[in-house]
Scaffold this active site. Structure first.
Site, mmCIF file in Angstrom:
data_model
loop_
_atom_site.group_PDB
_atom_site.id
_atom_site.type_symbol
_atom_site.label_atom_id
_atom_site.label_comp_id
_atom_site.label_asym_id
_atom_site.label_seq_id
_atom_site.Cartn_x
_atom_site.Cartn_y
_atom_site.Cartn_z
ATOM 1 N N ALA A 192 -0.401 -8.301 4.872
ATOM 2 C CA ALA A 192 -1.366 -8.228 5.972
ATOM 3 C C ALA A 192 -0.876 -8.941 7.239
ATOM 4 O O ALA A 192 -0.900 -8.352 8.325
ATOM 5 C CB ALA A 192 -2.724 -8.773 5.506
ATOM 6 N N ARG A 226 -2.616 2.010 8.236
ATOM 7 C CA ARG A 226 -3.103 1.665 6.887
ATOM 8 C C ARG A 226 -4.547 1.178 7.050
ATOM 9 O O ARG A 226 -4.824 0.368 7.929
ATOM 10 C CB ARG A 226 -2.230 0.598 6.210
ATOM 11 C CG ARG A 226 -0.835 1.141 5.853
ATOM 12 C CD ARG A 226 -0.085 0.206 4.930
ATOM 13 N NE ARG A 226 -0.621 0.245 3.578
ATOM 14 C CZ ARG A 226 -0.232 -0.606 2.614
ATOM 15 N NH1 ARG A 226 0.656 -1.544 2.861
ATOM 16 N NH2 ARG A 226 -0.755 -0.516 1.402
ATOM 17 N N GLN A 268 6.065 -5.472 -5.852
ATOM 18 C CA GLN A 268 6.338 -6.510 -4.849
ATOM 19 C C GLN A 268 6.625 -7.861 -5.503
ATOM 20 O O GLN A 268 7.340 -8.678 -4.928
ATOM 21 C CB GLN A 268 5.153 -6.660 -3.888
ATOM 22 C CG GLN A 268 4.940 -5.479 -2.953
ATOM 23 C CD GLN A 268 3.943 -4.496 -3.504
ATOM 24 O OE1 GLN A 268 3.751 -4.385 -4.714
ATOM 25 N NE2 GLN A 268 3.293 -3.761 -2.626
ATOM 26 N N ASP A 306 -6.134 -8.987 2.023
ATOM 27 C CA ASP A 306 -5.960 -7.989 3.083
ATOM 28 C C ASP A 306 -7.202 -7.833 3.948
ATOM 29 O O ASP A 306 -7.115 -7.428 5.111
ATOM 30 C CB ASP A 306 -5.538 -6.656 2.485
ATOM 31 C CG ASP A 306 -4.127 -6.759 1.905
ATOM 32 O OD1 ASP A 306 -3.980 -7.242 0.768
ATOM 33 O OD2 ASP A 306 -3.169 -6.411 2.624
#
Lengths: 363, 363
Positions: free
Chosen positions: A50, A91, A198, A239
């Site tokens: 983010a 996004r 990730q 986020d």
């Protein structure tokens, strides 16, 4: 300790991004020359996290200002507005994109900017300021979070929240790093974080470079790790945080929070104030991005499921406020009831903006 | 509906195994000619699933009997004992290996077998009987489990428990199949099941071939799927069930059970009686296999994590009895308190062995 390569660097005429899709196998950069390229880099996850995508969007607008053919400020503001909408939509879940776009557009809107050169310079300076602030914010989160990590802490971490998820230093992993740099012994259980891995690809790589000991596990092994080894705390990023504390973060976070709750393990969210969305009353107001099936059915281009598999691939989930122990913001720790504390943190950042050192504001 | 290829087939002089490591990309068989090859196929997961590896071990002893150079029954029994120990140790967690080896050795030990030919024929016949019984057991589990699946059931399933995990039909997925074959509408949420991806590679493939609708998800999305779609029940298999109901099953099962508990979703374990180990008082007596790091750090031979990553890769976890709603055995459903019910199920199978139809006992 070896510092990882820079997540993003403003090169004066372009934005250089570390291509996080190729890590750790390849360390490669991608240069963006246009706002469209910046938006695509966000969409295809060349850059993710983010805070990092917020600053990328800000520089996307810097690129729009640089490439803009308008001859007067209002024409440029118009083009910036269009580029901003495109970047905002690249996004949907992380609030930082919208926050960054709004901040840049607001800076460009100051009436005294009466030439395209002035608007352009202001936009670039504001993006650079946001990049510099991001690092400072992460260091503050690290300092505020430090007392929550006992010496010898076993930390369970999901996704990537390190320097690669931000301009530098990191949010949740920034706290771990602050503890390690201060001489505390810590050990991180790293969830691999399917489907984009990730944890395996980025967090394990970052921790290895920083010399911080870790153990890589599958996402499904997290509860069993709590049972077998004892875990002192979970640390994740976020986020979008609703006004009541419901938190959108990488898919798997909610699953992990339930395991933590069952084991009595505190569940902490490292949360830059820019991630708090006071316009979302609760988690049900948060739009969850769904990504392509082939993120699950193919790995490195190779099929790991039937080609015609029906897939549900939400990029994020929502962890309800009651499964969260506390938020660690740059303005301090917010404990339940979260509503007032999160609102205070937002107000404090808004008033602090007026007092940010000139050095930082100029980038 | 298309039947998947056979998990295993006895070819008279060899054991043919479907190579499950290559599915769904390639449908290939591997032939085992020796007990060593059968043990290696179990170890490297050419064949997997507790029922399937039990029967593979039984045929591994049939191969030992075929290849044995002994000239008298006691020499053959000695060699069978050695091969049995090797097969028993090929994977440590699933109890079916030991159960299958013991059953074959007991059959070979009958004193009236006074020639190597007799011992050999008996061992092969017993292995064939076990294979036939496995299918019948699965069909019975399917019938007993049927009432637990309402029409329109949304089922969350972990790992693979279909025909590929057994000789045929499957345990937990056998119940789903029974429901679908009986005309009930069902929908399966398929956990991909890292690290070996048995859900993505095997379960999705099997369900697709059977025409049963499913949605593939990552393991970390299971809790969010419960929240977003509503899930009526979880259905899993098992590798070893302790006398008190604590259950070893594929890593991720415990994490899933905690999510189910938090959502009030019933958690059912499909459990052939051969998987119940009355010698394990509780889950802490179950040895959990840890497998190689590269199952997590490499996918299809390609690195997805730093090469030097420290990894914890338990193949199984233990779900405590109190997170399980019921066991579905071939002898009926066992509800809490599990101790007496599991013991009854074991006793019933032991007495039933004397009444198994000749047709089945002869394979």
């Amino acid at each position: 300790m070896t510092e990882p390569p820079k997540t993003l660097s403003w090169m004066g005429d372009r934005l250089r991004l570390l291509d996080q899709r190729k890590l750790p196998a390849e360390v490669m950069n991608v240069d963006c020359f246009t706002p469209e390229e910046a938006a695509e880099a966000i969409r295809n996850m060349t850059v993710r996290g983010a805070p990092a995508i917020g600053v990328t969007a800000a520089f996307g607008l810097a690129l729009a200002a640089l490439r803009c053919g308008a001859t007067d400020p209002s024409g440029m503001r118009n083009e910036l507005g269009i580029a901003g909408e495109m970047l905002r939509l690249s996004r949907p879940t992380a609030v930082n994109l919208g926050w960054a776009v709004d901040r840049i557009l607001k800076a460009a809107d100051i009436p005294r900017l009466d030439s395209v050169e002035d608007v352009r310079a202001t936009v670039i300076r504001e993006a650079e300021t946001m990049a510099a602030e991001d690092v400072e914010i992460n260091r503050r989160i690290g300092r505020h979070g430090l007392p929550l990590l006992p010496d010898g802490a076993r930390i369970l971490h999901h996704c990537n929240t390190g320097s690669l998820a931000a301009v530098d230093y990191g949010t949740a992993l920034g706290i771990v790093r602050t503890a390690a740099e201060g001489g505390k012994k810590v050990h991180v259980f790293v969830d691999e974080t399917r489907p984009r891995l990730q944890g395996a690809r980025l967090t394990a790589w970052e921790l290895g470079r920083l010399g911080i000991p870790y153990t890589l596990i599958t996402d499904g092994a997290a509860a069993f790790a709590m049972k077998m080894f004892g875990v002192d705390l979970c640390l994740v990023g976020c986020d979008r945080v609703a006004a009541n504390g419901d938190t959108a973060n990488k898919i798997g976070t909610y699953h992990l929070a339930l395991a933590a709750k069952a084991h009595g393990v505190p569940f902490y969210v490292a949360c830059p104030v820019s991630t708090i969305d006071m316009d979302c009353v609760s988690g049900s107001d948060i739009r969850i991005e769904e990504r392509d099936a082939d993120e699950i059915t193919r790995i490195n281009g190779i099929a790991v499921a039937p080609a015609d598999a029906v897939v549900w691939n939400p990029a994020f989930d929502v962890t309800p406020a009651d499964a969260i122990t506390a938020f660690i913001t740059e303005n301090g720790i917010v404990r339940p009831p979260f509503g007032p504390g999160l609102a205070d943190a937002v107000r404090k950042s808004e008033s602090d903006r007026l007092r940010i050192p000139r050095r930082l504001r100029r980038g």
